[in-house]
Design a protein around this motif. Sequence first.
Motif, PDB file in Angstrom:
ATOM      1  N   ILE A   1      40.611  25.171  35.291  1.00 37.73           N
ATOM      2  CA  ILE A   1      40.571  26.629  35.414  1.00 37.73           C
ATOM      3  C   ILE A   1      39.184  27.043  34.958  1.00 37.73           C
ATOM      4  O   ILE A   1      38.862  26.982  33.777  1.00 37.73           O
ATOM      5  N   ASP A   2      38.348  27.434  35.911  1.00 36.73           N
ATOM      6  CA  ASP A   2      36.960  27.773  35.620  1.00 36.73           C
ATOM      7  C   ASP A   2      36.840  29.073  34.845  1.00 36.73           C
ATOM      8  O   ASP A   2      36.061  29.174  33.909  1.00 36.73           O
ATOM      9  N   HIS A   3      37.610  30.080  35.232  1.00 39.06           N
ATOM     10  CA  HIS A   3      37.525  31.375  34.562  1.00 39.06           C
ATOM     11  C   HIS A   3      38.787  32.186  34.817  1.00 39.06           C
ATOM     12  O   HIS A   3      39.593  31.837  35.663  1.00 39.06           O
ATOM     13  N   ILE A   4      38.915  33.271  34.043  1.00 40.53           N
ATOM     14  CA  ILE A   4      39.993  34.221  34.273  1.00 40.53           C
ATOM     15  C   ILE A   4      39.340  35.542  34.678  1.00 40.53           C
ATOM     16  O   ILE A   4      38.168  35.780  34.380  1.00 40.53           O
ATOM     17  N   GLY A   5      40.088  36.375  35.385  1.00 44.67           N
ATOM     18  CA  GLY A   5      39.523  37.633  35.852  1.00 44.67           C
ATOM     19  C   GLY A   5      40.436  38.805  35.577  1.00 44.67           C
ATOM     20  O   GLY A   5      41.665  38.674  35.556  1.00 44.67           O
ATOM     21  N   PHE A   6      39.783  39.955  35.376  1.00 37.48           N
ATOM     22  CA  PHE A   6      40.503  41.208  35.145  1.00 37.48           C
ATOM     23  C   PHE A   6      39.876  42.298  35.992  1.00 37.48           C
ATOM     24  O   PHE A   6      38.655  42.430  36.040  1.00 37.48           O
ATOM     25  N   GLU A   7      40.705  43.089  36.635  1.00 34.07           N
ATOM     26  CA  GLU A   7      40.264  44.273  37.369  1.00 34.07           C
ATOM     27  C   GLU A   7      40.217  45.424  36.370  1.00 34.07           C
ATOM     28  O   GLU A   7      41.176  45.660  35.627  1.00 34.07           O
ATOM     29  N   VAL A   8      39.084  46.123  36.305  1.00 33.34           N
ATOM     30  CA  VAL A   8      38.862  47.159  35.299  1.00 33.34           C
ATOM     31  C   VAL A   8      38.446  48.458  35.990  1.00 33.34           C
ATOM     32  O   VAL A   8      37.513  48.459  36.795  1.00 33.34           O
ATOM     33  N   LYS A   9      39.124  49.546  35.675  1.00 32.12           N
ATOM     34  CA  LYS A   9      38.686  50.853  36.170  1.00 32.12           C
ATOM     35  C   LYS A   9      37.480  51.296  35.358  1.00 32.12           C
ATOM     36  O   LYS A   9      37.418  51.049  34.148  1.00 32.12           O
ATOM     37  N   ASN A  10      36.524  51.929  36.019  1.00 39.84           N
ATOM     38  CA  ASN A  10      35.288  52.380  35.366  1.00 39.84           C
ATOM     39  C   ASN A  10      34.568  51.211  34.696  1.00 39.84           C
ATOM     40  O   ASN A  10      34.206  51.258  33.518  1.00 39.84           O
TER      41      ASN A  10
ATOM     42  N   ILE B   1      31.009  43.704  39.683  1.00 38.95           N
ATOM     43  CA  ILE B   1      31.370  42.464  38.990  1.00 38.95           C
ATOM     44  C   ILE B   1      30.522  42.306  37.737  1.00 38.95           C
ATOM     45  O   ILE B   1      29.391  42.792  37.666  1.00 38.95           O
ATOM     46  N   ALA B   2      31.071  41.624  36.758  1.00 38.96           N
ATOM     47  CA  ALA B   2      30.337  41.229  35.550  1.00 38.96           C
ATOM     48  C   ALA B   2      31.027  39.980  35.005  1.00 38.96           C
ATOM     49  O   ALA B   2      32.231  39.783  35.210  1.00 38.96           O
ATOM     50  N   PHE B   3      30.266  39.117  34.350  1.00 35.71           N
ATOM     51  CA  PHE B   3      30.816  37.905  33.732  1.00 35.71           C
ATOM     52  C   PHE B   3      30.362  37.816  32.285  1.00 35.71           C
ATOM     53  O   PHE B   3      29.223  38.150  31.961  1.00 35.71           O
ATOM     54  N   LEU B   4      31.264  37.318  31.432  1.00 35.26           N
ATOM     55  CA  LEU B   4      30.926  37.045  30.042  1.00 35.26           C
ATOM     56  C   LEU B   4      31.712  35.839  29.573  1.00 35.26           C
ATOM     57  O   LEU B   4      32.663  35.406  30.226  1.00 35.26           O
TER      58      LEU B   4
ATOM     59  N   GLU C   1      35.693  36.975  34.178  1.00 34.61           N
ATOM     60  CA  GLU C   1      35.181  37.797  35.272  1.00 34.61           C
ATOM     61  C   GLU C   1      35.810  39.175  35.179  1.00 34.61           C
ATOM     62  O   GLU C   1      37.028  39.305  35.069  1.00 34.61           O
ATOM     63  N   LEU C   2      34.984  40.209  35.209  1.00 33.05           N
ATOM     64  CA  LEU C   2      35.460  41.585  35.251  1.00 33.05           C
ATOM     65  C   LEU C   2      35.071  42.158  36.602  1.00 33.05           C
ATOM     66  O   LEU C   2      33.922  42.002  37.037  1.00 33.05           O
ATOM     67  N   THR C   3      36.023  42.789  37.279  1.00 30.38           N
ATOM     68  CA  THR C   3      35.750  43.346  38.604  1.00 30.38           C
ATOM     69  C   THR C   3      36.247  44.775  38.691  1.00 30.38           C
ATOM     70  O   THR C   3      37.104  45.210  37.914  1.00 30.38           O
ATOM     71  N   GLU C   4      35.703  45.496  39.665  1.00 31.39           N
ATOM     72  CA  GLU C   4      36.228  46.805  40.040  1.00 31.39           C
ATOM     73  C   GLU C   4      36.073  46.922  41.547  1.00 31.39           C
ATOM     74  O   GLU C   4      34.988  46.694  42.083  1.00 31.39           O
ATOM     75  N   GLY C   5      37.171  47.223  42.228  1.00 33.51           N
ATOM     76  CA  GLY C   5      37.124  47.405  43.664  1.00 33.51           C
ATOM     77  C   GLY C   5      37.828  46.324  44.453  1.00 33.51           C
ATOM     78  O   GLY C   5      37.639  46.211  45.658  1.00 33.51           O
ATOM     79  N   MET C   6      38.664  45.516  43.801  1.00 33.10           N
ATOM     80  CA  MET C   6      39.370  44.445  44.524  1.00 33.10           C
ATOM     81  C   MET C   6      40.286  45.000  45.607  1.00 33.10           C
ATOM     82  O   MET C   6      40.644  44.294  46.530  1.00 33.10           O
TER      83      MET C   6
ATOM     84  N   LYS D   1      39.693  38.703  48.668  1.00 33.68           N
ATOM     85  CA  LYS D   1      41.009  39.282  48.449  1.00 33.68           C
ATOM     86  C   LYS D   1      42.043  38.224  48.059  1.00 33.68           C
ATOM     87  O   LYS D   1      43.031  38.532  47.439  1.00 33.68           O
ATOM     88  N   LEU D   2      41.825  37.001  48.429  1.00 32.37           N
ATOM     89  CA  LEU D   2      42.764  35.923  48.104  1.00 32.37           C
ATOM     90  C   LEU D   2      42.412  35.354  46.736  1.00 32.37           C
ATOM     91  O   LEU D   2      41.772  34.330  46.611  1.00 32.37           O
ATOM     92  N   ARG D   3      42.805  36.034  45.682  1.00 34.86           N
ATOM     93  CA  ARG D   3      42.420  35.668  44.332  1.00 34.86           C
ATOM     94  C   ARG D   3      43.239  34.512  43.770  1.00 34.86           C
ATOM     95  O   ARG D   3      42.733  33.723  43.010  1.00 34.86           O
ATOM     96  N   TRP D   4      44.490  34.449  44.099  1.00 34.96           N
ATOM     97  CA  TRP D   4      45.342  33.424  43.510  1.00 34.96           C
ATOM     98  C   TRP D   4      45.756  32.434  44.578  1.00 34.96           C
ATOM     99  O   TRP D   4      46.511  32.748  45.465  1.00 34.96           O
ATOM    100  N   ASP D   5      45.253  31.234  44.497  1.00 32.98           N
ATOM    101  CA  ASP D   5      45.548  30.203  45.473  1.00 32.98           C
ATOM    102  C   ASP D   5      46.014  28.974  44.705  1.00 32.98           C
ATOM    103  O   ASP D   5      45.213  28.237  44.144  1.00 32.98           O
ATOM    104  N   PHE D   6      47.327  28.783  44.646  1.00 32.51           N
ATOM    105  CA  PHE D   6      47.882  27.697  43.845  1.00 32.51           C
ATOM    106  C   PHE D   6      48.249  26.478  44.675  1.00 32.51           C
ATOM    107  O   PHE D   6      48.980  25.619  44.226  1.00 32.51           O
TER     108      PHE D   6
END
Length: 87
Positions: free
Chosen positions: A14-23, A52-55, A64-69, A79-84
């Motif tokens: 698992i390379d990273h985790i991501g969150f969609e953030v308003k503002n 997008i932003a990464f920390l 990964e922080l995103t806005e606009g997904m 758009k295909l974020r989860w591919d198991f």
Amino acid sequence: GTAEPVVGTRGRAIDHIGFEVKNLEAFCKQLEAQGITFDRPYTFIPQIGFAIAFLTDPFGTYIELTEGMDNPKLPPPLKLRWDFRVR
């Protein structure tokens, strides 16, 4: 006994985790004001209306922080974020 050292997530199963953030831009500014350093600072991509932003957190987790997904201009792979599927 001794504890094993904490190892970051980048480059692992698992390379990273991501969150969609308003503002997101304002949120990133708040984090920076608190001393958080970004690996990739807030970046807005106007062609697709996506930000997008990464920390990396203190435990080495790449975030990964995103806005606009939900933007319909995004190309299908984003758009295909989860591919198991097992490869």
